[in-house]
Design an enzyme around this catalytic site. Structure first.
Site, PDB file in Angstrom:
ATOM      1  N   TYR A   1      29.448  42.369  40.094  1.00 24.31           N
ATOM      2  CA  TYR A   1      28.653  41.166  40.325  1.00 24.31           C
ATOM      3  C   TYR A   1      28.979  40.606  41.708  1.00 24.31           C
ATOM      4  CZ  TYR A   1      33.087  39.477  38.313  1.00 24.31           C
ATOM      5  OH  TYR A   1      34.413  39.279  38.019  1.00 24.31           O
TER       6      TYR A   1
ATOM      7  N   ARG B   1      38.409  34.894  42.927  1.00 24.18           N
ATOM      8  CA  ARG B   1      39.621  34.166  42.536  1.00 24.18           C
ATOM      9  C   ARG B   1      40.143  33.281  43.662  1.00 24.18           C
ATOM     10  NH1 ARG B   1      42.230  35.957  37.874  1.00 24.18           N
ATOM     11  NH2 ARG B   1      41.106  37.630  36.845  1.00 24.18           N
TER      12      ARG B   1
ATOM     13  N   ASP C   1      49.053  33.474  31.752  1.00 19.88           N
ATOM     14  CA  ASP C   1      49.483  34.842  31.471  1.00 19.88           C
ATOM     15  C   ASP C   1      50.947  34.926  31.069  1.00 19.88           C
ATOM     16  OD1 ASP C   1      47.008  35.890  31.892  1.00 19.88           O
ATOM     17  OD2 ASP C   1      47.452  36.856  33.805  1.00 19.88           O
TER      18      ASP C   1
END
Length: 393
Positions: A216, A107, A293
């Site tokens: 990942y 991020r 969000d």
């Protein structure tokens, strides 16, 4: 439309993407972030083809791509036996099918790319340490009230201040996040610390009774991201409380040896309660709008939270350029985005039940995954991955 700048509250992925999209239409933007610096909490995210398209529309993909990782495959495994249930290759055939690649990234790297492109526009004023406490309209002018007592005036306000938005009430009333009886854990470890039995070059989803694990590589192969979700409320000590490897391992009692070794690898874990938002009656009111969000937070089980914010920003910019006023642009943006994000929210809740199944339901799920072709499995994601900024949704 007024020549005053657009105001954006929130300097996370959604806020910066919105500012960048608006700047691309020729608008001046003033962005206000309450933290003293632009930094993204959290860890990894999956950048599906629709997210890549949104970043391209915003002019930021080239800045983000170098820090992304190109995983070789997606694997789905039984978390108790370790058995491989499904594998999806992510090479040329995948990109030809969806018209864009699939990547994974941190991020912070996405935020850094957005920030770099935003600074280069010359149209975005970036303010840190400035907390917006309210937004309002007065005689056709939109205003942000800051905790310093200052009032910022603009043509419109976009609130991108997250699931616990303090500005949402001005549009949708007092709406609180809805706990979904799941606890989320995350950890980030150096790639060299990943146990050798873990396939570090894949995106792997482990399905367990009462929980699941995804992992990942991120940050151009420097780090390894792990997310675990376990049913049950647990202790709510905030959104970023410390946890221990022992706590995570206990929540996944009976996991296979590979997972047990992975749980022991991180030096630290963070824990937070899984929650989302109910569907809001509206996202806009006059020259005020919600994004990301703050409008449609979802559980992370479709890996679409950040990507939906990027899509929001691309559509908001397109409608701002096409409509005669901010109010009409916001209405068009809301009408186009609400059905899609509501489906993401509902399907994310549904995936938690499928991923966390036990007994006969888990056996049926595993059999279905074993028998299904990779093409069939991807077909269930077509409606997500084939989105384009030019589409009506």
């Amino acid at each position: 439309m007024s020549d005053l700048p657009f105001l954006v509250a929130g300097g996370g992925i959604g806020g910066l993407a919105a500012a960048l999209g608006l700047a691309g239409t020729g608008r001046a933007v003033r962005l206000f972030e309450q933290a003293p610096a632009f930094e993204e909490v959290g860890a990894g995210l999956q950048m599906s083809p629709n997210g890549v398209r949104a970043l391209r529309a915003l002019g930021a993909w080239e800045a983000v791509a170098p820090s992304c990782v190109i995983p070789s495959e997606i694997h789905m495994r039984d978390g108790r036996t370790g058995a491989l249930l499904q594998r999806i290759r992510l090479g040329k055939g995948f990109e030809e099918r969806f018209g864009a690649p699939y990547r994974v990234c941190h991020r912070a790297d996405l935020l850094a790319g957005l920030l770099a492109v935003g600074r280069g526009t010359g149209r975005i004023e970036l303010n840190t340490g400035r907390h917006a406490t309210a937004m309002e309209e007065h005689e056709g002018t939109a205003r942000l009230v800051l905790d310093s007592g200052e009032m910022a005036a603009g043509a419109a306000v976009i609130a991108a201040d997250g699931i616990r938005s303090g500005l949402r009430a001005a549009i949708a009333g007092n709406v609180a996040p809805v706990p979904r009886r799941v606890t989320l854990y995350r950890a980030l470890v150096p790639l060299e610390k990943v146990p050798p039995e873990i396939e570090a070059d894949c995106v792997t989803l482990w399905l367990c009774p009462g929980g699941h694990v995804v992992h990942y590589p991120v940050s151009n192969w420097r780090s390894f991201n792990i997310l675990a979700a376990a049913d049950g409320d647990g202790r709510d000590a905030g959104w970023h409380a410390p946890a221990t490897s022992g706590e995570v391992a206990r929540r996944f009692s009976g996991a296979c040896e590979e997972l047990e070794s992975l749980f022991a690898a991180p030096a630290a874990w963070l824990r937070w309660p899984g929650a989302d938002l109910p569907q809001l009656p509206r996202w806009s009111h006059g020259n005020l709008a919600l994004l990301g969000d703050a409008a449609h937070a979802s559980l992370p089980f479709l890996a679409q939270g950040a990507v939906m914010a990027l899509e929001d920003a691309a559509v908001l910019a397109r409608e701002t350029a096409a409509q005669p006023s901010a109010a009409s642009a916001f209405r068009a943006y809301q009408d186009q985005r609400k059905p899609r994000t509501a489906r993401i929210q509902e399907q994310s809740r549904r995936m938690s039940r499928i991923y966390h199944a036990s007994g006969a339901l888990a056996l049926a799920r595993n059999l279905t995954l074993n028998l299904a072709s990779p093409s069939f499995a991807l077909g269930r994601l077509e409606w997500i991955y084939r989105w384009t900024p030019e589409a009506a949704a």
